[in-house]
Design an enzyme around this catalytic site. Sequence first.
Site, PDB file in Angstrom:
ATOM      1  N   GLY A   1      84.151 -37.056  -8.340  1.00 20.27           N
ATOM      2  CA  GLY A   1      85.519 -37.330  -8.767  1.00 20.27           C
ATOM      3  C   GLY A   1      85.616 -37.561 -10.271  1.00 20.27           C
TER       4      GLY A   1
ATOM      5  N   ALA B   1      91.589 -36.940  -3.261  1.00 20.29           N
ATOM      6  CA  ALA B   1      92.113 -37.144  -1.917  1.00 20.29           C
ATOM      7  C   ALA B   1      93.638 -37.123  -1.896  1.00 20.29           C
ATOM      8  CB  ALA B   1      91.600 -38.471  -1.360  1.00 20.29           C
TER       9      ALA B   1
ATOM     10  N   TYR C   1      32.460  -6.013 -58.828  1.00 21.35           N
ATOM     11  CA  TYR C   1      32.032  -7.120 -59.662  1.00 21.35           C
ATOM     12  C   TYR C   1      30.781  -7.822 -59.156  1.00 21.35           C
ATOM     13  CZ  TYR C   1      36.786  -6.661 -61.483  1.00 21.35           C
ATOM     14  OH  TYR C   1      37.945  -6.175 -62.038  1.00 21.35           O
TER      15      TYR C   1
END
Length: 1406
Positions: free
Chosen positions: A139, A145, A780
């Site tokens: 509700g 109701a 390198y």
Amino acid sequence: MSEPKTASERYQKISQLEHILKRPDTYIGSVEIQEQEQWIYDEETDCMIDKTVNIVPGLFKIFDEILVNAADNKVRDPSMKRIDVTINPEENFIEVRNDGKGIPIEIHEKEKIYIPELIFGHLLTSSNYDDDEKKVTGGRNGYGAKLCNIFSTEFTLETADPKNGRKYVQTWENNMNVCHPPKITSYKKGPSYTKVAFKPDLSRFGMESLDSDILGVMRRRVYDINGSVRDVNVYLNGKPLKIRNFKNYVELYLKSLEKMRKMDNGESDTTPSNIPTILYERVSDRWEIAFAVSDISFKQVSFVNSIATTTGGTHVNYIADQIVRKVSDILKKKKKNIKPYQIKNNMFIFINCLIENPAFTSQTKEQLTTRVKDFGSRCDISSDYINKIMKTDLATKIFEIADENANNALKKSDGSRKSRITDYPKLEDANKAGTKDGYKCTLILTEGDSALSLAVAGLAVVGRDYYGCYPLRGKMLNVREATADQILKNAEIQAIKKIMGLQHRKKYEDTKSLRYGHLMIMTDQDHDGSHIKGLIINFIETSFPGLLDIPGFLIEFITPIVKVTITKPIKKVISFFNLPDYEKWREEESHKYSWKQKYYKGLGTSTSPEIIEYFSNLDTHLKKFHALQGDDKDLIDLAFSKKKADDRKEWLRQYEPGTVLDPTLNEIPISDFINKELILFSLADNVRSIPSVLDGFKPGQRKVLYTCFKKNLTTEKKVANLAPAVSDYTAYHHGEQALVQTIIGMAQNFVGTNNIYFLKPNGAFGTRATGGKDAAAARYIYTELNKIARKVFHPADDPLFRYVQEDEKTVEPEWYLPVVPMVLINGAEGIGTGWSTSIPPFNPLDVVNNIRHLLNDEEMDDMHPWFRGWTGTMEKIESQRYRMYGRIEQVGPNTLEITELPARTWTSTIKEHLLLGLGGSEKVKPWIKDMEEQHAETIKFIIKLTDEEMTKTRKLGFYERFKLISPISLQNMVAFDYRGKIKKYDHVHEILKDFYEVRLEYYQKRKDYMTGRLQWEAEKLSFQVKFIKMIIDKSLIVTNKPKKQLISELEELGFPRINKEGKPHFGKIDEEVEAIISEDEDEDLEESEEATRKKDKDDESTVNGPEELFGTYEYLLGLKIWSLTKERYEKLLKQKQEKETELENLLKLSAKDLWNNDLDDFLTAYEDFQKMDLFLRNSAVPKTKGGKRKRKGGDDDDYDPSGKKKPARRIKKIKKEDDFDRILIKPQAKIKAKRPVKVKVEPPSSAASTPSVKEELGVSDVTSNASTPSTTIFDQKVKQENSDESGISAFSSKFNKIASAFDEDAPLDQITSEDTSVKESSAPAAKKKAPPKRKAKVVESSEDELSDANLSEQDDEEVVPVRRQRSSRQTAKKSYAEPIEISDEEDFIDDDEDEEVDSDESFNDE
């Protein structure tokens, strides 16, 4: 006409009650009969049925409001146990009764009426208007109701409360317009309850009575309440419902699904049921979920606070989206084209949840709109639940649907039989393709454009009417698990479909509907070519069922792998289509001819004339694939399905090396192709990724080491130059950059890399900071062989190996056999096809100890993973699993110091973790107060914490929180065994035993080879002595005599021929063979040395002849004139005696003696290596010169020829062994036998009172990486029991005398007998050209031997002495050291190194 209404008449004000009656759809939904899909309860079958019903939604809603009120009372009063529902359609009467706490029977203080009348007879009254209160009831708005009362002709409320002794009954009539006074009576005994009875006003719903449809929906709603409200017994018309929980409720729906399935399949009700699996889970008190597979579309049944949300809502999306996302993540790994909607459409989910203050789309409450964050709780789907879902047939259904959709999409790109195709410019279309004779045509698919040009050349022979060509770009797509989108976007597949006229998934019984009736594959005869053939077979079998069942549809065009050109005594070309056949011919027939070979690695090697020759002889070069038979389909699936990974692993393991496809077969069974040819592609990937158990190398590493040995790389070489040299000398086919990375990896020496590195890292080869990713560019950095390399890989073994043949070259051996198993010492990792490997490294001294245990027939000791230079702790947690710990200690109240990491956990990884703790992130709060780095060659982090975080860290554990724990496993030790088969080893002892057996066998082979070699050398010297003696005595005249006659006399006198390997051949040979040998020798004499070198360099193929087997008399007839002197004669006699003495000494040694001697030498070299390694790692200045060169030239210039060279910086020479001892070598203490993770770290001040690890934990079986033997190689110097003067040193001195005294090319007039006595000369300077590398030889040599023209030309050998057996055996626990002196030539940086580095002379001189 009626008069128009006035404004006052148009605008009206009505009561709220009147508004509800006039506009009911706003409150209860439609009051008209509607057709809907609804689940109804069927009493006959006791299940829910999805049915089309005609109901009035408003009537159902007022009934539902009363039910929800009853269910809500369970939330208000958990003691409620029963709900009774009565539906009497005959009397149009409905009643709902629930026990539990009733409505207060008292007068409202403000409204001055009884509260029950206020709730049920007055609009906009409720207990749900306080939004600050979180409720999980149905509700919300204060209608409920009262709407039922308004739409009823009679509505009665009855509530009783024995506590206050009252019972309240009140009735309303005429749509709540008539309210009768309440009847309040005494109620002392009995339960509390509330009952609502009403007669719906059917006239307002257009109905005369409650029909079957509305009754079925109402009954289902009662079952809903029974299933969604826990611990409540529900009765319908006086009968209890059998449902006990939400799971029982869900089962009612699944029975219906099974019934629907039977109906769809035409099955009878007696057919055994196969009810779908229910996956139910109660996640929390507020969430229950269940899952089942849906047959048609997405379905859901859900409840929010007992309200049936028939159209779903946010709660349904919340659960469904989680399932879809997680299932999708799993399915996409198997099939990438799965869409989320395809998953959702096969789901049936059930949800029962409690939501705080729920919001809905309307008063009908069919759809939840509350946002997820406002639910008041979470429902996270667990991985276990998803795994259960995956075990249902959900995935199968999804794949079936996806495949159907994919097939429909793929059919859109189908080909057709048409005479002309204009979409593919590279297509050389057959003239008859697409016509009624198209089934007679053959499409040739070539590997690339270059092969296309060769195929086109072949069309000149076979014609263009029935042959067409099309090139493939790269490899075909593996369509077995490919998505439809991938297939549609694959240009090759779409082209083949169009050109052939293929239709997706069509079942073919013949080829008359195709543009081409045959498909011919023309690829390189290598592993990649085999893979392309396999992918095409896979494509046809997967996409076009039936085509491979048609005989002769699929053909392959094969070309030779090797061609042998015979030049004498006849001219002939022999083609070989596999290497075993070639090797057999070479062993059995080649000695009869003078010949040369040429390897054909790809179609591009063939010339146009050769292709024309091939197409002219199609019977030889065309091979048909046999139609599918037996298990062929399963084998194709095995080779290409991702699901068959485990089966494929076993398939590869069972392969027997040497198995090849029979080239004589006219039809090739697909099973033979897969098991004998295609398998080689997968094996090749494994060979590149998984090491050999014998040398621990992968092919790239082996090629690098072979090149370094071949070129005697004892002076540094730029990595950028070494990589192409390796590629050139070993015919490497995978790119020089891969070799660069291999070289760098072999030279890396930071902690966590090689325990023994065979290449020196002269430059920035990477650090522990990033695991070597910070290595400098190859241009390198420099490298050279470490001295220990030849103590591990003994040169005396080199002649024993089987060497690989690549591109007319003999390259690296199939595997080396080191003195110690390097696969254990350096470990190995790799991922191949079906197999991967992870072998941790072990301590070389432990390995040597166990080898000696095996040599002495003793049990081996346990060995534990060990990393050079690592000072952490190694804990054994299971038989094959360890845990590595770093080092952390508390140095202040809230200060910690990390001084070691787990091996192979790089500094940057830990730093990222610490910085995250210091700065935090969106998900992680900062927990480190401060952090400092004080690294040098070792690890050092200083971390400061707050008091709170220090306490937290103690609870979590220092090692856990700082991630100083790392696992290491011995459960995936995979390597190729000596037979070339993949083998998984369960224990390191198995690896050592496999290595031991082969290594010991090869020590015997080495002894046998050296014995034979010494015997040959002694015999050769004997015959040379005899030959010279006969010339001196004039019993043999060699001058002014035909060569044929001279050779005949030598044969009659018993002189043997000697080949390049030094093997003698006695007796006569065939005249034809003799003629070939004689002619070849005459040609050699006519060519100058310079021309010969040029020829050898320029020619791709080497001319071979019978002299390789039978040998020649060059060792006699090639002697220099001065060899005929008396001094030379006497020298030869002396040499012969020396050879015989060496042979006697060798025969006294066993194979185990030879191995023990090598182990002694290895241990000595390893001691020096450890010192050198420590020196290099502690050196402040790394050795690199890339920076200087870069500054002299451009960014990418390694050498500036215009610039003036500066002398290289020199490091002070190391002349004494004490120079290494100046570096403090701290012995690593054994780690206590405890788990460091449990150790409570205390500040230094309390260290004395801190309990020991052993006392605190009581843990044993912990090994330490830092442990050393009882007698360390750094704690003492032990002189060798036998002087090296009788071994290598003495030999080296004598060799240097010989090498400096004799020059092979010296004129005769510059050589005298006095030259035989020379002084020992020093080693040549680094810039000078090194002497040619020589094959392994066992004994000391004299000057005379090297002066032979025969040996100068043929026996480029490095002489290796036989070491005398030591009087007492050295073991790994007793180490030997000898002084180290590094001369100018061995200095770390040489004066002339710039000149040496920039010259490739040493690599180009052969």
